[in-house]
Motif scaffolding. Sequence first.
Motif, PDB file in Angstrom:
ATOM      1  N   ASP A   1       0.845  -1.190   0.000  1.00  0.00           N
ATOM      2  CA  ASP A   1       0.000   0.000   0.000  1.00  0.00           C
ATOM      3  C   ASP A   1       0.883   1.242   0.000  1.00  0.00           C
ATOM      4  OD1 ASP A   1       0.838   0.521   2.693  1.00  0.00           O
ATOM      5  OD2 ASP A   1      -0.736  -0.805   3.439  1.00  0.00           O
ATOM      6  N   LYS A   2       0.259   2.402  -0.036  1.00  0.00           N
ATOM      7  CA  LYS A   2       0.997   3.662  -0.129  1.00  0.00           C
ATOM      8  C   LYS A   2       1.871   3.916   1.097  1.00  0.00           C
ATOM      9  CE  LYS A   2      -2.638   5.744  -2.953  1.00  0.00           C
ATOM     10  NZ  LYS A   2      -3.673   6.804  -3.046  1.00  0.00           N
ATOM     11  N   ARG A   3       1.371   3.502   2.266  1.00  0.00           N
ATOM     12  CA  ARG A   3       2.145   3.726   3.491  1.00  0.00           C
ATOM     13  C   ARG A   3       3.443   2.929   3.471  1.00  0.00           C
ATOM     14  NH1 ARG A   3       2.523   1.600   8.883  1.00  0.00           N
ATOM     15  NH2 ARG A   3       1.283  -0.195   8.204  1.00  0.00           N
ATOM     16  N   ILE A   4       3.358   1.662   3.086  1.00  0.00           N
ATOM     17  CA  ILE A   4       4.553   0.823   3.008  1.00  0.00           C
ATOM     18  C   ILE A   4       5.501   1.367   1.949  1.00  0.00           C
ATOM     19  CG2 ILE A   4       5.413  -1.463   2.388  1.00  0.00           C
ATOM     20  CD1 ILE A   4       4.157  -1.313   5.152  1.00  0.00           C
ATOM     21  N   GLY A   5       4.953   1.806   0.827  1.00  0.00           N
ATOM     22  CA  GLY A   5       5.781   2.382  -0.228  1.00  0.00           C
ATOM     23  C   GLY A   5       6.484   3.648   0.227  1.00  0.00           C
TER      24      GLY A   5
ATOM     25  N   ILE B   1       2.591 -12.128   2.237  1.00  0.00           N
ATOM     26  CA  ILE B   1       3.317 -11.989   3.498  1.00  0.00           C
ATOM     27  C   ILE B   1       3.319 -10.522   3.914  1.00  0.00           C
ATOM     28  CG2 ILE B   1       5.488 -12.352   4.693  1.00  0.00           C
ATOM     29  CD1 ILE B   1       6.158 -14.512   2.675  1.00  0.00           C
ATOM     30  N   PRO B   2       2.612 -10.157   4.971  1.00  0.00           N
ATOM     31  CA  PRO B   2       2.564  -8.754   5.394  1.00  0.00           C
ATOM     32  C   PRO B   2       3.899  -8.296   5.973  1.00  0.00           C
ATOM     33  CG  PRO B   2       1.491 -10.148   7.019  1.00  0.00           C
ATOM     34  CD  PRO B   2       1.809 -11.037   5.845  1.00  0.00           C
ATOM     35  N   ILE B   3       4.193  -7.037   5.820  1.00  0.00           N
ATOM     36  CA  ILE B   3       5.399  -6.458   6.405  1.00  0.00           C
ATOM     37  C   ILE B   3       5.020  -5.184   7.148  1.00  0.00           C
ATOM     38  CG2 ILE B   3       6.912  -7.403   4.624  1.00  0.00           C
ATOM     39  CD1 ILE B   3       7.050  -4.632   3.382  1.00  0.00           C
ATOM     40  N   SER B   4       5.826  -4.833   8.135  1.00  0.00           N
ATOM     41  CA  SER B   4       5.561  -3.630   8.918  1.00  0.00           C
ATOM     42  C   SER B   4       6.197  -2.417   8.251  1.00  0.00           C
ATOM     43  CB  SER B   4       6.127  -3.793  10.328  1.00  0.00           C
ATOM     44  OG  SER B   4       7.553  -3.863  10.278  1.00  0.00           O
ATOM     45  N   ALA B   5       5.816  -1.230   8.738  1.00  0.00           N
ATOM     46  CA  ALA B   5       6.404   0.003   8.214  1.00  0.00           C
ATOM     47  C   ALA B   5       7.910   0.021   8.478  1.00  0.00           C
ATOM     48  CB  ALA B   5       5.726   1.209   8.865  1.00  0.00           C
ATOM     49  N   TRP B   6       8.327  -0.484   9.645  1.00  0.00           N
ATOM     50  CA  TRP B   6       9.749  -0.526   9.975  1.00  0.00           C
ATOM     51  C   TRP B   6      10.500  -1.455   9.034  1.00  0.00           C
ATOM     52  CZ3 TRP B   6      14.066   1.247  11.493  1.00  0.00           C
ATOM     53  CH2 TRP B   6      15.120   0.407  11.834  1.00  0.00           C
ATOM     54  N   GLN B   7       9.918  -2.599   8.712  1.00  0.00           N
ATOM     55  CA  GLN B   7      10.549  -3.521   7.779  1.00  0.00           C
ATOM     56  C   GLN B   7      10.683  -2.901   6.392  1.00  0.00           C
ATOM     57  OE1 GLN B   7       7.778  -6.809   8.477  1.00  0.00           O
ATOM     58  NE2 GLN B   7       9.465  -8.069   9.240  1.00  0.00           N
ATOM     59  N   ALA B   8       9.673  -2.149   5.988  1.00  0.00           N
ATOM     60  CA  ALA B   8       9.732  -1.478   4.687  1.00  0.00           C
ATOM     61  C   ALA B   8      10.836  -0.426   4.679  1.00  0.00           C
ATOM     62  CB  ALA B   8       8.387  -0.830   4.369  1.00  0.00           C
ATOM     63  N   TYR B   9      10.919   0.329   5.781  1.00  0.00           N
ATOM     64  CA  TYR B   9      11.966   1.354   5.897  1.00  0.00           C
ATOM     65  C   TYR B   9      13.350   0.710   5.870  1.00  0.00           C
ATOM     66  CZ  TYR B   9      14.957   4.917   7.971  1.00  0.00           C
ATOM     67  OH  TYR B   9      15.992   5.794   8.212  1.00  0.00           O
ATOM     68  N   ARG B  10      13.512  -0.333   6.655  1.00  0.00           N
ATOM     69  CA  ARG B  10      14.811  -0.999   6.753  1.00  0.00           C
ATOM     70  C   ARG B  10      15.233  -1.602   5.416  1.00  0.00           C
ATOM     71  NH1 ARG B  10      14.894  -5.626  11.062  1.00  0.00           N
ATOM     72  NH2 ARG B  10      13.561  -6.539   9.454  1.00  0.00           N
ATOM     73  N   SER B  11      14.290  -2.189   4.703  1.00  0.00           N
ATOM     74  CA  SER B  11      14.632  -2.785   3.411  1.00  0.00           C
ATOM     75  C   SER B  11      15.030  -1.714   2.405  1.00  0.00           C
ATOM     76  CB  SER B  11      13.462  -3.613   2.872  1.00  0.00           C
ATOM     77  OG  SER B  11      12.315  -2.816   2.680  1.00  0.00           O
ATOM     78  N   GLY B  12      14.351  -0.552   2.449  1.00  0.00           N
ATOM     79  CA  GLY B  12      14.735   0.556   1.573  1.00  0.00           C
ATOM     80  C   GLY B  12      16.114   1.078   1.898  1.00  0.00           C
ATOM     81  N   LEU B  13      16.401   1.183   3.192  1.00  0.00           N
ATOM     82  CA  LEU B  13      17.713   1.649   3.642  1.00  0.00           C
ATOM     83  C   LEU B  13      18.812   0.715   3.152  1.00  0.00           C
ATOM     84  CD1 LEU B  13      19.512   3.447   5.490  1.00  0.00           C
ATOM     85  CD2 LEU B  13      18.959   1.872   7.352  1.00  0.00           C
TER      86      LEU B  13
ATOM     87  N   ILE C   1      15.429  15.794  -1.721  1.00  0.00           N
ATOM     88  CA  ILE C   1      14.828  15.753  -3.060  1.00  0.00           C
ATOM     89  C   ILE C   1      14.431  14.322  -3.419  1.00  0.00           C
ATOM     90  CG2 ILE C   1      15.301  16.057  -5.534  1.00  0.00           C
ATOM     91  CD1 ILE C   1      17.033  18.458  -4.775  1.00  0.00           C
ATOM     92  N   SER C   2      15.302  13.367  -3.118  1.00  0.00           N
ATOM     93  CA  SER C   2      15.002  11.964  -3.393  1.00  0.00           C
ATOM     94  C   SER C   2      13.781  11.501  -2.615  1.00  0.00           C
ATOM     95  CB  SER C   2      16.203  11.081  -3.039  1.00  0.00           C
ATOM     96  OG  SER C   2      17.319  11.381  -3.844  1.00  0.00           O
ATOM     97  N   ALA C   3      13.711  11.892  -1.341  1.00  0.00           N
ATOM     98  CA  ALA C   3      12.594  11.483  -0.501  1.00  0.00           C
ATOM     99  C   ALA C   3      11.271  12.043  -1.026  1.00  0.00           C
ATOM    100  CB  ALA C   3      12.822  11.940   0.939  1.00  0.00           C
ATOM    101  N   VAL C   4      11.272  13.321  -1.388  1.00  0.00           N
ATOM    102  CA  VAL C   4      10.043  13.956  -1.890  1.00  0.00           C
ATOM    103  C   VAL C   4       9.561  13.249  -3.155  1.00  0.00           C
ATOM    104  CG1 VAL C   4       9.096  16.050  -2.931  1.00  0.00           C
ATOM    105  CG2 VAL C   4      10.507  16.210  -0.874  1.00  0.00           C
ATOM    106  N   TRP C   5      10.477  12.982  -4.079  1.00  0.00           N
ATOM    107  CA  TRP C   5      10.101  12.338  -5.338  1.00  0.00           C
ATOM    108  C   TRP C   5       9.612  10.908  -5.108  1.00  0.00           C
ATOM    109  CZ3 TRP C   5       8.370  12.649  -9.969  1.00  0.00           C
ATOM    110  CH2 TRP C   5       8.534  11.608 -10.872  1.00  0.00           C
ATOM    111  N   LEU C   6      10.349  10.130  -4.325  1.00  0.00           N
ATOM    112  CA  LEU C   6       9.990   8.729  -4.133  1.00  0.00           C
ATOM    113  C   LEU C   6       8.709   8.573  -3.309  1.00  0.00           C
ATOM    114  CD1 LEU C   6      13.531   7.178  -3.537  1.00  0.00           C
ATOM    115  CD2 LEU C   6      12.077   6.962  -5.571  1.00  0.00           C
ATOM    116  N   VAL C   7       8.509   9.435  -2.328  1.00  0.00           N
ATOM    117  CA  VAL C   7       7.253   9.388  -1.567  1.00  0.00           C
ATOM    118  C   VAL C   7       6.085   9.764  -2.473  1.00  0.00           C
ATOM    119  CG1 VAL C   7       5.929  10.483   0.283  1.00  0.00           C
ATOM    120  CG2 VAL C   7       8.280   9.765   0.699  1.00  0.00           C
ATOM    121  N   ALA C   8       6.297  10.753  -3.346  1.00  0.00           N
ATOM    122  CA  ALA C   8       5.246  11.124  -4.302  1.00  0.00           C
ATOM    123  C   ALA C   8       4.907   9.938  -5.199  1.00  0.00           C
ATOM    124  CB  ALA C   8       5.700  12.318  -5.143  1.00  0.00           C
TER     125      ALA C   8
ATOM    126  N   LEU D   1      11.445   6.521   2.255  1.00  0.00           N
ATOM    127  CA  LEU D   1      12.222   7.204   3.293  1.00  0.00           C
ATOM    128  C   LEU D   1      13.474   6.396   3.655  1.00  0.00           C
ATOM    129  CD1 LEU D   1       9.347   8.458   5.637  1.00  0.00           C
ATOM    130  CD2 LEU D   1      10.679   9.787   3.977  1.00  0.00           C
ATOM    131  N   GLY D   2      13.374   5.079   3.588  1.00  0.00           N
ATOM    132  CA  GLY D   2      14.544   4.247   3.833  1.00  0.00           C
ATOM    133  C   GLY D   2      15.610   4.458   2.777  1.00  0.00           C
TER     134      GLY D   2
END
Length: 220
Positions: free
Chosen positions: A43-47, A118-130, A172-179, A52-53
């Motif tokens: 979903d958008k929140r996980i994305g 397989i559901p993932i948490s917001a923290w897992q999504a952040y960590r995987s992006g990082l 700039i990267s965060a703004v674009w990727l979150v968008a 942000l990661g």
Amino acid sequence: MFGELLLHFGIKEFATFVTATIIFAMTPGIDTVFVLNRAIGYDKRIGSMAALGVASGVLVHTVLAAVGLAAIVAKSAMLFSMIKYLGAAYLVYLGMMIIYHAITNPTKLAIHSSSNTIPISAWQAYRSGLMTNVLNPKVALFFLAFFPQFIVATQVDNAAAYLLLGVVYAIISAVWLVALAMLAGTVLSKLLTSQKAKRYMDIGSGAVFVLMGAKVAVSD
């Protein structure tokens, strides 16, 4: 006044830096694929958390570049010059390869629209992006080649200049990727999966890489 403040930190041609960063951020690549996969698959929140990661990974690379380059300059101006020209060659090489593949082998981005079981948490999504960003050596090489050209020659050993540029790049990267994550599944994601659109975007970004590399080579 803002320009004088930037010069105080050793930063020059800030407008050019921002323009180039926006172009690079908007060019479809691994980070774009990763964020859109997370947003469309979950979903958008996980994305957004994955985005942000990725942006946080930019800050990690920035710190490493700042500390490393500052140390190199402190030890040897000749060694730094070698890195400068190698960086210029690397940027030109990246640009030429992007253009070459855009013309000869255009492919769609690997964005999956199937739902995940397989559901993932917001923290897992952040960590995987990082980790996706931090463990990509090409990002480190890019920063080593890109940042120094926007720093005054007499302050290339100033770590604060690298850190400030890195923060701007990350924002700039965060703004674009979150968008992207928020707009996933709309016309924007369809545009980024279009072979024709991707070809034009790649050719344009490739040209920017080549021009930036040439600029690095001839700059003082």
